[in-house]
Design a protein around this motif. Structure first.
Motif, PDB file in Angstrom:
ATOM      1  N   VAL A 186      17.889  55.830  76.496  1.00 25.62           N
ATOM      2  CA  VAL A 186      16.825  56.779  76.433  1.00 25.62           C
ATOM      3  C   VAL A 186      17.465  58.000  76.958  1.00 25.62           C
ATOM      4  O   VAL A 186      17.043  59.279  76.210  1.00 25.62           O
ATOM      5  CB  VAL A 186      15.900  56.338  77.396  1.00 25.62           C
ATOM      6  CG1 VAL A 186      14.694  57.339  77.805  1.00 25.62           C
ATOM      7  CG2 VAL A 186      14.941  55.186  76.917  1.00 25.62           C
ATOM      8  N   TYR A 195      17.338  61.395  74.452  1.00 22.36           N
ATOM      9  CA  TYR A 195      16.792  62.437  74.936  1.00 22.36           C
ATOM     10  C   TYR A 195      17.810  63.883  75.156  1.00 22.36           C
ATOM     11  O   TYR A 195      17.072  64.905  74.807  1.00 22.36           O
ATOM     12  CB  TYR A 195      15.954  62.136  76.163  1.00 22.36           C
ATOM     13  CG  TYR A 195      15.049  63.111  76.582  1.00 22.36           C
ATOM     14  CD1 TYR A 195      13.533  62.952  76.163  1.00 22.36           C
ATOM     15  CD2 TYR A 195      15.053  63.963  77.588  1.00 22.36           C
ATOM     16  CE1 TYR A 195      12.725  63.893  76.375  1.00 22.36           C
ATOM     17  CE2 TYR A 195      14.079  64.831  77.882  1.00 22.36           C
ATOM     18  CZ  TYR A 195      12.860  64.704  77.234  1.00 22.36           C
ATOM     19  OH  TYR A 195      11.689  65.567  77.621  1.00 22.36           O
ATOM     20  N   ILE A 255      11.812  64.616  82.855  1.00 20.46           N
ATOM     21  CA  ILE A 255      12.517  63.286  83.066  1.00 20.46           C
ATOM     22  C   ILE A 255      13.173  63.050  84.262  1.00 20.46           C
ATOM     23  O   ILE A 255      13.444  61.939  84.750  1.00 20.46           O
ATOM     24  CB  ILE A 255      13.615  63.195  81.695  1.00 20.46           C
ATOM     25  CG1 ILE A 255      12.715  63.619  80.364  1.00 20.46           C
ATOM     26  CG2 ILE A 255      14.124  61.800  81.739  1.00 20.46           C
ATOM     27  CD1 ILE A 255      11.682  62.292  80.020  1.00 20.46           C
ATOM     28  N   TRP A 276      12.716  53.799  84.085  1.00 22.13           N
ATOM     29  CA  TRP A 276      11.837  55.288  84.162  1.00 22.13           C
ATOM     30  C   TRP A 276      12.633  55.902  85.443  1.00 22.13           C
ATOM     31  O   TRP A 276      12.875  57.204  85.209  1.00 22.13           O
ATOM     32  CB  TRP A 276      10.519  54.939  84.756  1.00 22.13           C
ATOM     33  CG  TRP A 276       9.592  56.074  84.709  1.00 22.13           C
ATOM     34  CD1 TRP A 276       8.804  56.697  83.920  1.00 22.13           C
ATOM     35  CD2 TRP A 276       8.979  56.612  86.005  1.00 22.13           C
ATOM     36  NE1 TRP A 276       8.176  57.723  84.296  1.00 22.13           N
ATOM     37  CE2 TRP A 276       8.029  57.684  85.598  1.00 22.13           C
ATOM     38  CE3 TRP A 276       9.076  56.268  87.369  1.00 22.13           C
ATOM     39  CZ2 TRP A 276       7.360  58.222  86.754  1.00 22.13           C
ATOM     40  CZ3 TRP A 276       8.546  56.866  88.168  1.00 22.13           C
ATOM     41  CH2 TRP A 276       7.642  58.283  87.980  1.00 22.13           C
ATOM     42  N   ALA A 278      16.576  56.987  83.813  1.00 22.12           N
ATOM     43  CA  ALA A 278      16.932  57.729  82.640  1.00 22.12           C
ATOM     44  C   ALA A 278      17.346  58.986  82.926  1.00 22.12           C
ATOM     45  O   ALA A 278      18.034  59.784  82.284  1.00 22.12           O
ATOM     46  CB  ALA A 278      15.761  57.333  81.797  1.00 22.12           C
ATOM     47  N   LEU A 314      10.070  61.381  68.906  1.00 26.14           N
ATOM     48  CA  LEU A 314      10.602  60.615  69.802  1.00 26.14           C
ATOM     49  C   LEU A 314      10.757  61.169  71.307  1.00 26.14           C
ATOM     50  O   LEU A 314      10.366  60.724  72.296  1.00 26.14           O
ATOM     51  CB  LEU A 314      12.003  60.230  69.321  1.00 26.14           C
ATOM     52  CG  LEU A 314      12.675  58.993  70.338  1.00 26.14           C
ATOM     53  CD1 LEU A 314      11.787  57.806  70.373  1.00 26.14           C
ATOM     54  CD2 LEU A 314      14.005  58.660  69.639  1.00 26.14           C
ATOM     55  N   SER A 315      11.106  62.383  71.050  1.00 27.28           N
ATOM     56  CA  SER A 315      11.339  63.181  72.370  1.00 27.28           C
ATOM     57  C   SER A 315       9.929  63.450  73.160  1.00 27.28           C
ATOM     58  O   SER A 315       9.911  63.380  74.474  1.00 27.28           O
ATOM     59  CB  SER A 315      12.312  64.448  72.220  1.00 27.28           C
ATOM     60  OG  SER A 315      11.393  65.291  71.614  1.00 27.28           O
ATOM     61  N   ILE A 321       8.827  60.094  74.849  1.00 24.09           N
ATOM     62  CA  ILE A 321       9.693  59.962  76.042  1.00 24.09           C
ATOM     63  C   ILE A 321       8.825  60.663  77.225  1.00 24.09           C
ATOM     64  O   ILE A 321       8.682  60.362  78.253  1.00 24.09           O
ATOM     65  CB  ILE A 321      10.982  60.201  75.635  1.00 24.09           C
ATOM     66  CG1 ILE A 321      11.544  59.079  74.771  1.00 24.09           C
ATOM     67  CG2 ILE A 321      11.848  59.852  77.024  1.00 24.09           C
ATOM     68  CD1 ILE A 321      13.116  59.354  74.488  1.00 24.09           C
ATOM     69  N   LEU A 350       5.408  59.789  78.192  1.00 24.85           N
ATOM     70  CA  LEU A 350       5.693  58.475  78.821  1.00 24.85           C
ATOM     71  C   LEU A 350       6.110  58.443  80.347  1.00 24.85           C
ATOM     72  O   LEU A 350       5.784  57.986  81.190  1.00 24.85           O
ATOM     73  CB  LEU A 350       6.609  57.486  78.307  1.00 24.85           C
ATOM     74  CG  LEU A 350       6.406  56.041  78.471  1.00 24.85           C
ATOM     75  CD1 LEU A 350       4.989  55.529  78.276  1.00 24.85           C
ATOM     76  CD2 LEU A 350       7.437  55.218  77.617  1.00 24.85           C
ATOM     77  N   TRP A 351       7.057  59.519  80.595  1.00 27.67           N
ATOM     78  CA  TRP A 351       7.806  59.902  81.793  1.00 27.67           C
ATOM     79  C   TRP A 351       6.830  60.509  82.698  1.00 27.67           C
ATOM     80  O   TRP A 351       7.203  60.845  83.752  1.00 27.67           O
ATOM     81  CB  TRP A 351       9.171  60.441  81.647  1.00 27.67           C
ATOM     82  CG  TRP A 351      10.321  59.485  81.650  1.00 27.67           C
ATOM     83  CD1 TRP A 351      11.153  59.546  82.728  1.00 27.67           C
ATOM     84  CD2 TRP A 351      10.633  58.385  81.018  1.00 27.67           C
ATOM     85  NE1 TRP A 351      12.153  58.429  82.697  1.00 27.67           N
ATOM     86  CE2 TRP A 351      11.740  57.747  81.408  1.00 27.67           C
ATOM     87  CE3 TRP A 351      10.035  57.818  79.830  1.00 27.67           C
ATOM     88  CZ2 TRP A 351      12.400  56.727  81.067  1.00 27.67           C
ATOM     89  CZ3 TRP A 351      10.864  56.599  79.629  1.00 27.67           C
ATOM     90  CH2 TRP A 351      11.691  56.126  80.181  1.00 27.67           C
TER      91      TRP A 351
END
Lengths: 327, 300
Positions: A118, A122, A139, A202, A205, B30-31, B34, B37-38
């Motif tokens: 991930v 990313y 993130i 989570w 990452a 996709l980014s 993510i 989701l984060w």
């Protein structure tokens, strides 16, 4: 004296803290003062004085306890009766403990692999886009949150009645024309272990993303240009240039996160306390040592963690040095 | 070496980069997935922490409250409840500060002294001792806990702040020494030697030359030590004795989750109170944080 050992009000606690800090400052001042006394202190004398406090603490707090724990792992509940290998045999034969070992293996493998994947994807996708800084901070933020905090965040997501996961589950089912009730996610083995593992992913990452992103930015510009002139498309470039160039960093990230996964305790403790077949070694160590008062078994579990972690750390450190040399 | 190569202008470089990016719509999608989701789970908790309608909170998802029928459903009520009264998270918050400040200050100071000795002093057995300290990073804290606890009980200081300060210092030292030593070796030799020729002793060199240059390195490591100590659960559970006298926020929250039921709606504000401090530190000192992370400051 009682105030210093057992302060009760906030003010008393602050006071105790201030006294502790002052005491510590006094000790350091004393060390510096003694070092400065002689006109010409030999180099080894300086080293002796500067190293003394740290080495003393390390011997008392790390080396001596480790030796005792190794010894304890061959003793029974209260550490008085020698039992040979019985504790280890129990760990490797009883079904409950085999489950714990299996879960630990899952944590140690899945967390680093998925978190790195991930993070890598990313990092590549947001690299040099307009929103890079914000995207990365989003993130990255879970790194600063405690694992207990993260557990609470996800406990809400996994809640059967008001959780987002349940809502998504029933929503999708409804879309296909079924009316279902969301399960008790965290009581459902083996799914629950994967849900707990995801919380760790989570968190980790962001670490993977940051380290790998720095590595990607370190790839020399002319190499990128050359690969383009050779006619590589973006995907080929990713496979044949980016991945090989940042390989050392990838290895460091995987091993570092693997160790974090192996030692994970807070998430399991907070979300399920190891119930419903979710326990891992670190949690079982705590349960046996501090709740069941089984010192011998707890010690054996701790030793087991130690033994598993050694090769990973050695490998990690050698790779870390390599990647730092490259930089 | 880059001087000899044909230089590209910044615009050309950027152009090459953008052309080469995995810029398919799939990658962008996709980014975004993510990123969402984060982020969403934390947003959900934040919204939940301000929901005051206790019936709604245990029967409907937080997103349903975003179109409020009644604005008074939102407020600081839950925060007020957890900070005072029977939950007293305010008291645990103080404990967290009292544990963390010395738990960061002490190991870093001791590690600075030790790192100086390893970097700038000559003594027999230096390399072996350094490797030994370095190797101790592999010891999982679990291995040390029961013998340490036995010792603390023998001294009659278990369940006090003193054992927490001592334990966090011990567990932080090997990595602190290793990292600060690495940074310290980057200080130019000439600087230290010149000062010594001018008649400065080691203490002067340490205080006046090395320390000022070590400020960024210390900041990098301090953030990590701060986050470990503040966010720690295991050491607190093992040594703090889960009481309001010494337990930090993390231990209390973990406990509240276990015995939830009635306290369910209070977990969200509780978690946020515990998060504010580290997140603030992190956002303000992000630069040092990344620096420390790249230098290997992740406890294995």
């Amino acid at each position: 004296m009682n105030i210093l050992l057992h302060p009760e009000t906030g003010v008393e606690k602050m006071l105790a803290m201030a006294v502790a800090i002052l005491l510590f400052v006094a000790v350091v001042a004393l060390v510096l003062f003694i070092t400065n006394l002689p006109k010409r202190m030999p180099s080894w004398g300086v080293a002796l004085l500067f190293l003394f406090p740290a080495v003393l603490l390390i011997c008392f707090g790390l080396i001596y306890p480790t030796v005792v724990t190794f010894k304890n792992s061959f003793y029974g509940r209260d550490g008085t009766q020698g039992v040979g290998w019985a504790n280890y045999i129990q760990i490797f034969t009883s079904p409950d403990f085999l489950r714990v070992l299996l879960n630990t293996v899952l944590w140690t493998i899945l967390v680093p692999l998925v978190a790195t994947l991930v993070g890598l994807v990313y990092a590549v996708v947001v690299d040099r886009t307009r929103y890079e800084k914000l995207a990365k901070t989003l993130i990255f933020l879970p790194m600063a949150i405690s694992m207990v905090g993260a557990s609470i965040i996800w406990k809400f997501v996994y809640d059967q009645r008001v959780g987002l996961l349940s809502a998504a589950y029933t929503g999708i089912a409804k879309f296909f024309g079924h009316t279902v009730q969301a399960p008790q996610w965290l009581m459902n083995a083996p799914l629950n272990t994967f849900l707990l593992i995801f919380v760790m992913i989570w968190i980790e990452a962001g670490y993977a993303m940051t380290v790998l992103s720095t590595a990607i930015k370190g790839i020399p510009e002319d190499l990128v240009e050359a690969s383009r002139l050779d006619g590589l498309n973006a995907w080929q470039q990713f496979i044949y240039l980016t991945i090989p160039m940042i390989r050392p960093s990838i290895v460091v990230v995987i091993t570092t996160v693997a160790m974090a996964g192996l030692k994970s305790f807070d998430i399991v403790r907070t979300m399920t306390a190891g119930n419903y077949d979710t326990s891992v070694i670190a949690n079982e160590f705590y349960t046996q040592s501090f709740q069941n008062q089984n010192t011998g078994l707890g010690a054996a579990l701790a030793v087991l963690m130690f033994i598993i972690v050694i090769p990973v750390v050695v490998f990690n450190i050698s790779q870390l040095r390599k990647s730092q040399d490259v930089r | 070496m880059s001087e000899k190569k044909t230089r590209l202008t910044r615009r050309e470089k950027a152009l090459i980069r953008t052309k080469n990016k995995l810029s398919s719509p799939w990658a962008t999608a996709l980014s975004i997935v993510i990123a969402v989701l984060w982020t969403i789970p934390t947003v959900g908790l934040l919204v939940t922490s301000f929901r005051q309608n206790r019936v709604a909170i245990s029967n409907s998802g937080w997103w349903t409250s975003l179109i409020p029928k009644n604005w008074s459903d939102f407020g600081f009520g839950n925060y007020k409840t957890v900070l005072g009264g029977g939950y007293n998270l305010g008291g645990y918050l103080i404990n967290s500060f009292v544990i963390t400040i010395p738990g960061v200050l002490i190991p870093i100071t001791l590690a600075l002294l030790a790192a100086y000795a390893f970097a700038w002093c000559d003594f027999p057995g230096k390399n072996i001792l350094f490797i030994a300290v370095f190797a101790l990073q592999v010891v999982p804290v679990q291995v040390t806990m029961i013998p340490l606890l036995t010792q603390y009980v023998k001294w009659g200081i278990n369940n006090t702040f003193w054992v927490l300060w001592l334990s966090h210092t011990i567990f932080g030292l090997p990595l602190a020494i290793f990292m600060l030593h690495n940074f310290m070796c980057d200080i130019p030799k000439e600087l230290v030697e010149a000062a010594k020729v001018d008649g400065a002793g080691d203490v002067q060199v340490f205080l006046k030359i090395v320390l000022p240059l070590m400020v960024p390195a210390v900041a990098s490591f301090a953030i990590f030590q701060f986050l470990w100590v503040w966010n720690d659960l295991l050491v607190a559970l093992a040594f703090a004795g889960n009481t309001p006298a010494t337990a930090p926020l993390t231990a209390r929250l973990s406990d509240m989750v276990g015995s939830r039921g009635s306290a369910w709606y209070l977990l969200a504000p509780g978690a946020f109170i515990a998060m504010i401090v580290p997140v603030a530190v992190f956002l303000f000192l992000q630069r040092y944080f990344v620096r420390g992370m790249l230098a290997g400051a992740v406890k294995g």
